[in-house]
Design a protein around this motif. Structure first.
Motif, PDB file in Angstrom:
ATOM      1  N   SER A  30       4.122  -9.223   7.037  1.00  0.00           N
ATOM      2  CA  SER A  30       2.910  -8.535   6.599  1.00  0.00           C
ATOM      3  C   SER A  30       1.885  -9.474   5.984  1.00  0.00           C
ATOM      4  N   ARG A  31       2.326 -10.631   5.538  1.00  0.00           N
ATOM      5  CA  ARG A  31       1.441 -11.560   4.830  1.00  0.00           C
ATOM      6  C   ARG A  31       1.247 -12.855   5.620  1.00  0.00           C
ATOM      7  N   SER A  64       2.587   4.442   4.367  1.00  0.00           N
ATOM      8  CA  SER A  64       2.132   5.155   3.166  1.00  0.00           C
ATOM      9  C   SER A  64       1.648   4.228   2.064  1.00  0.00           C
ATOM     10  N   GLY A  65       2.435   3.276   1.691  1.00  0.00           N
ATOM     11  CA  GLY A  65       2.052   2.333   0.655  1.00  0.00           C
ATOM     12  C   GLY A  65       2.645   2.668  -0.699  1.00  0.00           C
ATOM     13  N   LEU A  66       2.749   1.643  -1.506  1.00  0.00           N
ATOM     14  CA  LEU A  66       3.355   1.758  -2.830  1.00  0.00           C
ATOM     15  C   LEU A  66       2.517   2.630  -3.761  1.00  0.00           C
ATOM     16  N   LEU A  67       1.207   2.552  -3.643  1.00  0.00           N
ATOM     17  CA  LEU A  67       0.337   3.341  -4.507  1.00  0.00           C
ATOM     18  C   LEU A  67       0.601   4.835  -4.331  1.00  0.00           C
ATOM     19  N   LYS A  68       0.865   5.256  -3.120  1.00  0.00           N
ATOM     20  CA  LYS A  68       1.174   6.674  -2.865  1.00  0.00           C
ATOM     21  C   LYS A  68       2.459   7.070  -3.583  1.00  0.00           C
ATOM     22  N   ALA A  69       3.465   6.213  -3.553  1.00  0.00           N
ATOM     23  CA  ALA A  69       4.724   6.501  -4.252  1.00  0.00           C
ATOM     24  C   ALA A  69       4.494   6.598  -5.756  1.00  0.00           C
ATOM     25  N   ALA A 144       3.528  -6.922  -0.220  1.00  0.00           N
ATOM     26  CA  ALA A 144       2.724  -7.977   0.405  1.00  0.00           C
ATOM     27  C   ALA A 144       1.249  -7.598   0.495  1.00  0.00           C
ATOM     28  N   ALA A 145       0.953  -6.325   0.450  1.00  0.00           N
ATOM     29  CA  ALA A 145      -0.421  -5.866   0.614  1.00  0.00           C
ATOM     30  C   ALA A 145      -1.323  -6.233  -0.568  1.00  0.00           C
ATOM     31  N   ASP A 146      -0.742  -6.483  -1.731  1.00  0.00           N
ATOM     32  CA  ASP A 146      -1.539  -6.771  -2.923  1.00  0.00           C
ATOM     33  C   ASP A 146      -1.146  -8.110  -3.526  1.00  0.00           C
TER      34      ASP A 146
END
Length: 159
Positions: A30-31, A64-69, A144-146
């Motif tokens: 992802s990165r 979905s992403g971690l923020l959604k969780a 990895a997204a942030d």
């Protein structure tokens, strides 16, 4: 999920090494090939040792992403700082096992050490399709997204 989830994981550094292999693989994918640092690994370990967090993340869509969780179930992340601190020795032992067996390879010359997944796939005898490994794959992509400071602020932890 098993009643003794955390005990099983805590007492088995090989199991944690395999989960961290999945985490490192999807993080790097992802990165654009960058490896997760020790701080990323400790955070992932703390989350993977928490049964309710694993159950939630394993059920979520990959995109979905971690923020959604965090938004959907903030109580899962309450006490995460304490779990991060408790996960450090477990993570270090798992990383030692992973590096010595070449499941994980150490990267980085400056700053925190980084670790990448060794090989294109886990050896067949140790592959398992379970909720912890599913959660580890999702966490790898999501973390990895942030950048680390943003991740720390979202989760309310210091690494």
């Amino acid at each position: 999920m098993r009643e003794d989830h955390e005990e099983l994981v805590l007492r088995n550094p090989a199991f944690v090494s395999c989960a961290l292999w999945y985490f490192a693989r999807t993080f790097s994918d992802s990165r654009e090939g960058r490896s997760p640092t020790l701080a990323h690994m400790v955070l992932a370990t703390a989350m993977l040792l928490h049964e309710r967090t694993v159950e939630k993340i394993a059920r979520m869509q990959f995109e979905s992403g971690l923020l959604k969780a965090v938004v959907e179930e903030p109580e899962l992340f309450a006490g995460l700082q304490r779990r991060v601190e408790a996960a450090l020795p477990v993570c270090l032992t798992a990383l030692q096992v992973g590096v010595s067996t070449q499941l994980l390879m150490r990267d980085g010359d400056s700053g925190l050490p980084a670790f990448r997944a060794g090989g294109a796939a886990l050896p067949i005898p140790i592959r398992q399709n379970n909720s912890t490994n599913s959660a580890a794959r999702r966490l790898g992509a999501w973390i990895a997204a942030d950048d680390l400071p943003i991740l720390q602020a979202r989760l309310g932890v210091k690494l």
